[in-house]
Design a protein around this motif. Structure first.
Motif, mmCIF file in Angstrom:
data_model
loop_
_atom_site.group_PDB
_atom_site.id
_atom_site.type_symbol
_atom_site.label_atom_id
_atom_site.label_comp_id
_atom_site.label_asym_id
_atom_site.label_seq_id
_atom_site.Cartn_x
_atom_site.Cartn_y
_atom_site.Cartn_z
ATOM 1 N N PHE A 1 -18.633 -20.419 30.923
ATOM 2 C CA PHE A 1 -18.231 -21.518 31.771
ATOM 3 C C PHE A 1 -18.954 -22.205 32.080
ATOM 4 O O PHE A 1 -18.094 -23.769 31.552
ATOM 5 N N LEU A 2 -19.470 -22.537 33.064
ATOM 6 C CA LEU A 2 -20.608 -23.368 33.498
ATOM 7 C C LEU A 2 -21.521 -24.151 32.687
ATOM 8 O O LEU A 2 -21.757 -25.489 32.761
ATOM 9 N N VAL A 3 -21.782 -23.127 31.674
ATOM 10 C CA VAL A 3 -22.851 -23.776 30.610
ATOM 11 C C VAL A 3 -21.774 -24.917 29.200
ATOM 12 O O VAL A 3 -22.440 -26.428 29.355
ATOM 13 N N ILE A 4 -20.593 -24.937 29.341
ATOM 14 C CA ILE A 4 -19.743 -25.811 28.645
ATOM 15 C C ILE A 4 -19.506 -26.883 29.384
ATOM 16 O O ILE A 4 -19.516 -28.156 29.342
ATOM 17 N N HIS A 5 -19.091 -26.740 30.858
ATOM 18 C CA HIS A 5 -18.941 -27.569 31.865
ATOM 19 C C HIS A 5 -19.724 -28.275 31.949
ATOM 20 O O HIS A 5 -19.509 -29.929 32.718
ATOM 21 N N PHE A 6 -20.783 -28.413 32.262
ATOM 22 C CA PHE A 6 -22.174 -28.995 32.900
ATOM 23 C C PHE A 6 -22.600 -30.204 31.670
ATOM 24 O O PHE A 6 -22.772 -30.769 32.297
ATOM 25 N N LYS A 7 -22.364 -29.022 29.922
ATOM 26 C CA LYS A 7 -22.965 -30.226 29.065
ATOM 27 C C LYS A 7 -22.203 -30.926 29.186
ATOM 28 O O LYS A 7 -21.965 -31.875 28.547
ATOM 29 N N ASP A 8 -20.275 -30.481 29.034
ATOM 30 C CA ASP A 8 -19.163 -31.581 29.087
ATOM 31 C C ASP A 8 -18.984 -33.327 30.317
ATOM 32 O O ASP A 8 -18.422 -34.254 29.992
ATOM 33 N N PHE A 9 -19.388 -32.581 31.204
ATOM 34 C CA PHE A 9 -19.149 -33.566 32.350
ATOM 35 C C PHE A 9 -20.517 -33.922 33.165
ATOM 36 O O PHE A 9 -20.995 -35.245 33.141
ATOM 37 N N TRP A 10 -21.946 -32.956 33.761
ATOM 38 C CA TRP A 10 -22.988 -33.334 34.258
ATOM 39 C C TRP A 10 -23.931 -34.272 32.905
ATOM 40 O O TRP A 10 -24.646 -35.503 33.554
ATOM 41 N N TYR A 11 -24.391 -33.360 32.148
ATOM 42 C CA TYR A 11 -24.686 -34.014 30.622
ATOM 43 C C TYR A 11 -24.740 -35.728 30.234
ATOM 44 O O TYR A 11 -25.197 -36.532 30.656
ATOM 45 N N GLN A 12 -22.897 -35.389 30.259
ATOM 46 C CA GLN A 12 -22.410 -36.475 29.651
ATOM 47 C C GLN A 12 -22.818 -37.983 31.006
ATOM 48 O O GLN A 12 -23.238 -39.125 30.401
#
Length: 218
Positions: free
Chosen positions: A116-127
């Motif tokens: 989930f953290l991988v998805i979460h970082f991609k969708d928010f931090w990376y954005q």
């Protein structure tokens, strides 16, 4: 072998407690999303900009990332050591043969959370850090709109809810395990450790789970 495992558990306890503290700060920041839309947009975007532009916060974010990695790596090392020692899968707390479900499945719960953290970082931090986002009226990146649009997707909300249910089980056992490792689970105040563990877990889990549901159904 036992000394090595104890050292690994100590690292896991300390990194886990740091992550627990971070979750409180993160939740308090995210609760701004529950404000009236116009106010929430400006305030949350200001908050996001503050986190991204502050050097101290950036350093803390790298410590956070290191803590997540260390927590996961040392969990694997403990599992490996215990498997070699007794030829069976690792169980975090073997004091009771009738161990609870979450204590027997911390590896599974941790894996769900890590994915989930991988998805979460991609969708928010990376954005936020690597994408060109529109600006709000205060000239801050409009992260609020990104969050709201993400939480309006039913499948993402389901993933988010499932991940935090897993986190709740993980926190509940991890909190008590860390207390034992650090020598805090004394009979004199074991009751208060239990109460604190349950209150903390409920606050974090239900708090995070409520936000996407509020946005989705609002």
């Amino acid at each position: 072998m036992k000394t090595t495992t104890l050292k690994y558990k100590l690292v896991m306890s300390l990194t886990g407690l740091f992550l627990c503290f971070f979750l409180i700060i993160h939740l308090l920041g995210n609760l701004q999303l529950l404000l009236p839309a116009a106010q929430a947009k400006l305030q949350f975007n200001w908050y996001s900009n503050l986190l991204a532009g502050n050097m101290l916060i950036k350093i803390i974010s790298w410590v956070l990332l290191a803590s997540i990695i260390a927590h996961a790596v040392y969990a694997l090392l403990i599992t490996r050591h215990n498997t070699k020692a007794n030829g069976t899968k690792y169980v975090y707390d073997k004091r009771d043969a009738a161990s609870k479900w979450n204590s027997r499945n911390m590896g599974l719960l941790g894996t769900i959370i890590l994915l989930f953290l991988v998805i979460h970082f991609k969708d928010f931090w990376y954005q936020y850090d690597f994408k060109e986002l529109p600006l709000d009226s205060a000239s801050n990146k409009d992260m609020y709109t990104v969050v709201v649009e993400t939480f309006r997707q039913w499948w993402y909300v389901l993933i988010y809810e499932a991940a935090f249910i897993a986190l709740g089980f993980h926190l509940l056992h991890g909190f008590f395990s860390a207390a034992r490792t650090l020598g805090l689970y004394h009979p004199k105040y074991a009751k208060w450790v239990n109460v604190l563990g349950w209150v903390y877990t409920a606050f974090i889990t239900l708090g995070f789970m409520f936000i996407p549901l509020y946005i989705y159904f609002k």
